[in-house]
Enzyme design. Sequence first.
Site, mmCIF file in Angstrom:
data_model
loop_
_atom_site.group_PDB
_atom_site.id
_atom_site.type_symbol
_atom_site.label_atom_id
_atom_site.label_comp_id
_atom_site.label_asym_id
_atom_site.label_seq_id
_atom_site.Cartn_x
_atom_site.Cartn_y
_atom_site.Cartn_z
ATOM 1 N N HIS A 93 -9.872 1.130 4.811
ATOM 2 C CA HIS A 93 -8.618 1.375 5.529
ATOM 3 C C HIS A 93 -8.886 2.364 6.666
ATOM 4 O O HIS A 93 -9.667 3.301 6.513
ATOM 5 C CB HIS A 93 -7.563 1.933 4.568
ATOM 6 N N SER B 196 2.974 -2.026 10.454
ATOM 7 C CA SER B 196 4.430 -2.084 10.662
ATOM 8 C C SER B 196 5.023 -3.448 10.328
ATOM 9 O O SER B 196 5.990 -3.887 10.967
ATOM 10 C CB SER B 196 4.793 -1.669 12.102
ATOM 11 N N GLY C 260 2.048 2.319 10.784
ATOM 12 C CA GLY C 260 3.015 3.400 10.657
ATOM 13 C C GLY C 260 3.710 3.768 11.962
ATOM 14 O O GLY C 260 4.403 4.778 12.031
ATOM 15 N N ASN D 127 0.868 -1.184 0.000
ATOM 16 C CA ASN D 127 0.000 0.000 0.000
ATOM 17 C C ASN D 127 0.902 1.231 0.000
ATOM 18 O O ASN D 127 1.474 1.585 1.017
ATOM 19 C CB ASN D 127 -0.881 -0.044 1.273
ATOM 20 N N TRP D 128 1.013 1.856 -1.170
ATOM 21 C CA TRP D 128 1.953 2.974 -1.305
ATOM 22 C C TRP D 128 1.397 4.265 -0.705
ATOM 23 O O TRP D 128 2.105 5.253 -0.615
ATOM 24 C CB TRP D 128 2.311 3.187 -2.786
ATOM 25 N N LYS D 129 0.132 4.258 -0.334
ATOM 26 C CA LYS D 129 -0.524 5.447 0.248
ATOM 27 C C LYS D 129 -0.275 6.677 -0.644
ATOM 28 O O LYS D 129 -0.101 6.525 -1.845
ATOM 29 C CB LYS D 129 -0.070 5.649 1.696
ATOM 30 N N GLU E 180 -5.823 -4.964 10.574
ATOM 31 C CA GLU E 180 -4.837 -3.909 10.807
ATOM 32 C C GLU E 180 -5.156 -3.179 12.106
ATOM 33 O O GLU E 180 -5.984 -2.251 12.106
ATOM 34 C CB GLU E 180 -4.863 -2.902 9.651
ATOM 35 N N GLY F 141 2.657 -1.115 4.385
ATOM 36 C CA GLY F 141 2.685 0.300 4.026
ATOM 37 C C GLY F 141 4.120 0.755 3.807
ATOM 38 O O GLY F 141 4.713 0.531 2.749
ATOM 39 N N GLY F 142 4.708 1.381 4.836
ATOM 40 C CA GLY F 142 6.042 1.981 4.733
ATOM 41 C C GLY F 142 7.085 1.114 4.034
ATOM 42 O O GLY F 142 7.771 1.590 3.116
ATOM 43 N N GLU G 292 -7.264 4.772 7.750
ATOM 44 C CA GLU G 292 -7.004 6.184 7.421
ATOM 45 C C GLU G 292 -8.205 6.786 6.704
ATOM 46 O O GLU G 292 -8.522 7.963 6.892
ATOM 47 C CB GLU G 292 -5.723 6.300 6.580
#
Length: 264
Positions: free
Chosen positions: A109, A227, A187, A14-16, A181, A248-249, A111
């Site tokens: 998600h 994470s 994150g 997930n490149w956000k 999640e 993600g990251g 977010e």
Amino acid sequence: MNANFEKQVLISGNWKMNENHFEALRLVQELSALLHLPNGETVLSESVMVSIHPTFTSIRTVQTAIESDHVPVFLGAQNCHYIDKGAYTGEISPDMLAKLGVQYVITGHSERRQYFFETDEIVRKKVDAILRHGMHPILCVGESMEERNSGKAYNKVKEQLKAIFSARSVEETLRIVIAYEPIWAIGSGMTATSGDAEDMCAYIRKEIGELVGPEVTDGILIQYGGSANEQNAGDLLSQSNIDGLLVGGASLDAKKFVAICRSV
Ligand code: PGA
């Protein structure tokens, strides 16, 4: 690393809201180089599927690169509207994504729930729309730190699942990927322990079985996200109820992401 690994695993990046289309092209080219052996075959084990989820502005560029380089990844998106077309300024429809060859769409998600006020009702409409267009939703569920500390984590997830899976057919259920999640792990560098993640994923499997029918429990694919990185991926994936990771990251670094994909 789990030597007895037979189950199908999905690792999703997930490149956000990162990587403009030039950077996205570079990232997919790096992935291509790392995922291919010199003879052109993939380094991935047969049981591993990978999806990458760029921003809307990069999807077309990434799609072209995947196709021309035969990169062994599925194209994904991070969101979509639930209506096919019309006067919804600024929105992207599931039909538009399907036409671009998108196969997996992240929905629900935390977010989006938190910053864009997406309710369970909206998430259900999005899941329906994604399925209607032949794509797979990656449905995110999970609790906040407050909910975990007050013993409400399981109840929160149960309510989120009920909103999506009640009155859902077996066929549709098997096309939905679930991503557990925990919000506090996203994150933050604070991964859930593999034991806690496994317990919740086992609970999710059981709950969906109760909502839809026992015939779905073996076939549904449940990811963990929060994470996840190249150090903890092997341990998380060796849990029997964790069938993949939503990353993600660490998915923005081709070397780390490929290491995660190879930790099965
Ligand atoms: P993270 O994000 O790996 O950076 O924690 C995961 C996600 O939000 O899907």
